[in-house]
Design a protein around this motif. Structure first.
Motif, short mmCIF file in Angstrom:
data_model
loop_
_atom_site.label_atom_id
_atom_site.label_comp_id
_atom_site.label_asym_id
_atom_site.label_seq_id
_atom_site.Cartn_x
_atom_site.Cartn_y
_atom_site.Cartn_z
N ILE A 1 0.86 -1.34 0.04
CA ILE A 1 0.01 0.22 -0.03
C ILE A 1 0.94 1.36 -0.07
O ILE A 1 1.42 1.38 1.00
N PRO A 2 1.11 1.87 -1.25
CA PRO A 2 1.92 3.11 -1.26
C PRO A 2 1.80 4.28 -0.08
O PRO A 2 0.62 4.34 -0.10
N GLY A 3 2.59 4.35 0.30
CA GLY A 3 2.53 5.64 1.17
C GLY A 3 2.18 5.29 2.57
O GLY A 3 2.09 6.22 3.57
N SER A 4 1.81 3.90 2.99
CA SER A 4 1.48 3.55 4.13
C SER A 4 2.28 3.49 5.36
O SER A 4 2.02 3.68 6.50
N THR B 1 -0.45 -8.92 12.54
CA THR B 1 -1.03 -8.32 11.41
C THR B 1 -2.27 -7.14 11.68
O THR B 1 -2.71 -7.01 12.91
N VAL B 2 -2.49 -6.66 10.48
CA VAL B 2 -3.42 -5.53 10.66
C VAL B 2 -4.95 -5.97 10.03
O VAL B 2 -4.98 -6.60 9.22
N ASP B 3 -5.80 -5.34 10.96
CA ASP B 3 -7.16 -5.70 10.54
C ASP B 3 -7.55 -5.24 9.24
O ASP B 3 -7.43 -4.12 8.71
N ASN B 4 -8.85 -5.73 8.65
CA ASN B 4 -9.41 -5.57 7.34
C ASN B 4 -9.84 -4.14 6.97
O ASN B 4 -9.62 -3.66 6.22
N GLN B 5 -10.44 -3.67 8.24
CA GLN B 5 -11.21 -2.38 8.13
C GLN B 5 -10.07 -1.46 7.72
O GLN B 5 -10.33 -0.28 7.23
N LEU B 6 -8.82 -1.28 8.50
CA LEU B 6 -7.67 -0.31 8.31
C LEU B 6 -7.25 -0.59 7.16
O LEU B 6 -6.87 0.41 6.54
N LEU C 1 -6.67 2.42 4.32
CA LEU C 1 -5.35 2.81 3.99
C LEU C 1 -5.19 2.61 2.49
O LEU C 1 -4.45 3.44 1.62
N VAL C 2 -5.92 1.63 1.92
CA VAL C 2 -5.89 1.50 0.45
C VAL C 2 -6.76 2.57 -0.25
O VAL C 2 -6.34 3.00 -1.35
N GLY D 1 -4.11 2.02 -5.25
CA GLY D 1 -3.92 1.89 -3.64
C GLY D 1 -3.22 0.62 -3.21
O GLY D 1 -2.94 0.46 -2.29
N ILE D 2 -3.16 -0.34 -4.34
CA ILE D 2 -2.13 -1.56 -4.15
C ILE D 2 -1.26 -1.65 -5.17
O ILE D 2 -1.81 -1.67 -6.22
#
Ligand code: SIN
Ligand code: MN
Length: 293
Positions: A147-150, A171-176, A180-181, A190-191
């Protein structure tokens, strides 16, 4: 290898740089040919995919394999990271990820620094990943997703996932991930997934959020990852075995640029087997009942 002002600016903005075909086919072959024998070893440092024999990741080959020992001191990998971090580096982690044809499992969304902070108490994010493709990477064999810039978000919330795959990860959850995307462009960039021939190199920030899907294709996707840490930023806790999170903070001295194709002496301290101390952790000391078990 000196990074250009444009590359420095791009790294700052996107959190990664891609160098397609940086290592020649002859150089890459010296590494690829060594992998099957390393993967065949029944050792703790070969973590296999959940319920399978295929190797998911091999740790610390730079400590016992000559070609990988040279790669761990290669100026094309070490030089740009020294430039970005402005300091000498030590090897925090070295892995050869299999992602083998039909068998390679997912890597959930994560930041590497999240794990280094939570498990190893690495003080700051002054560490970097460098990946080298040992196989061609295409859209079918589980390319990395960034995810560029994340990385600009710093350390984001993560939970310790001990069950999805054979390897524990913060791991990072789906909502976040969704947010970010979206912030990075949604369906328009976004990816991103750098793809290219064997020998390509990616340099990515330790806070860049990334993942990869499973490999259902008939094409292996073996890749080497060096995790290089600024010496002053060395880890403060030895919770994980030494073959996963190294404890020797000696600055890396590079070999000449042609080292993969020429004979140069390379120190391989674990050539005759890994010492018992490399399996010990500080958790063994603080929970004596585990040691007795
Ligand atoms: C990693 O994130 O450490 C590995 C990801 C991959 O090999 O796809
Ligand atoms: Mn990672």
């Amino acid at each position: 290898m000196q990074l250009t002002p444009e590359q420095l600016e791009q790294f700052d903005r996107e959190g990664y740089l891609f160098f397609p075909g940086l290592f020649s086919p002859e150089e890459t072959r010296t590494l690829t040919e060594a992998v099957p024998e390393l993967y065949s070893r029944r050792e703790d440092y070969n973590v296999r995919e959940k319920g399978k024999d295929a190797v998911r990741t091999n740790f610390a080959a730079h400590m016992y394999s000559e070609p990988f020992g040279k790669l761990g001191r290669h100026p094309r990998m070490i030089g740009p990271v020294e430039e970005l971090l402005g300091e000498k580096l030590y090897m925090h982690q070295f892995k050869i990820n299999g992602k083998m044809a039909f068998e390679g499992d997912v890597w959930q969304w994560h930041q590497d620094y999240g794990t280094w902070l939570n498990d190893d108490m690495m003080p700051t994010e002054r560490a970097m990943n460098v990946a080298i493709f040992l196989d061609d990477v295409n859209e079918h064999n589980g390319p990395l997703m960034f995810i560029p810039g994340s990385h600009k978000k710093g350390v984001v919330d993560a939970k310790h996932d001990l069950t999805t795959t054979s390897y524990p990860l913060w791991t990072v959850d789906n909502q976040l991930i969704r947010q970010l995307v979206q912030r990075a462009g949604g369906k328009n960039g976004g990816i991103v997934s750098p793809k290219g021939p064997a020998g390509s190199m990616i340099l990515f920030h330790s806070c860049l959020v990334h993942a990869s899907g499973s490999n259902l294709s008939p094409f292996d996707r073996v890749a080497v990852y060096l995790s290089l840490c600024a010496v002053s930023n060395h880890i403060r806790r030895f919770k994980r075995p030494e073959y996963i999170a190294h404890r020797d903070f000696t600055p890396i001295e590079c070999l000449p640029d042609d080292c993969l194709l020429q004979n140069y002496p390379v120190d391989l301290p674990w050539k005759d087997g890994i010492p018992a101390t490399a399996l010990q952790t500080s958790m063994d000391e603080i929970t004596p009942e585990r040691k007795a078990a």
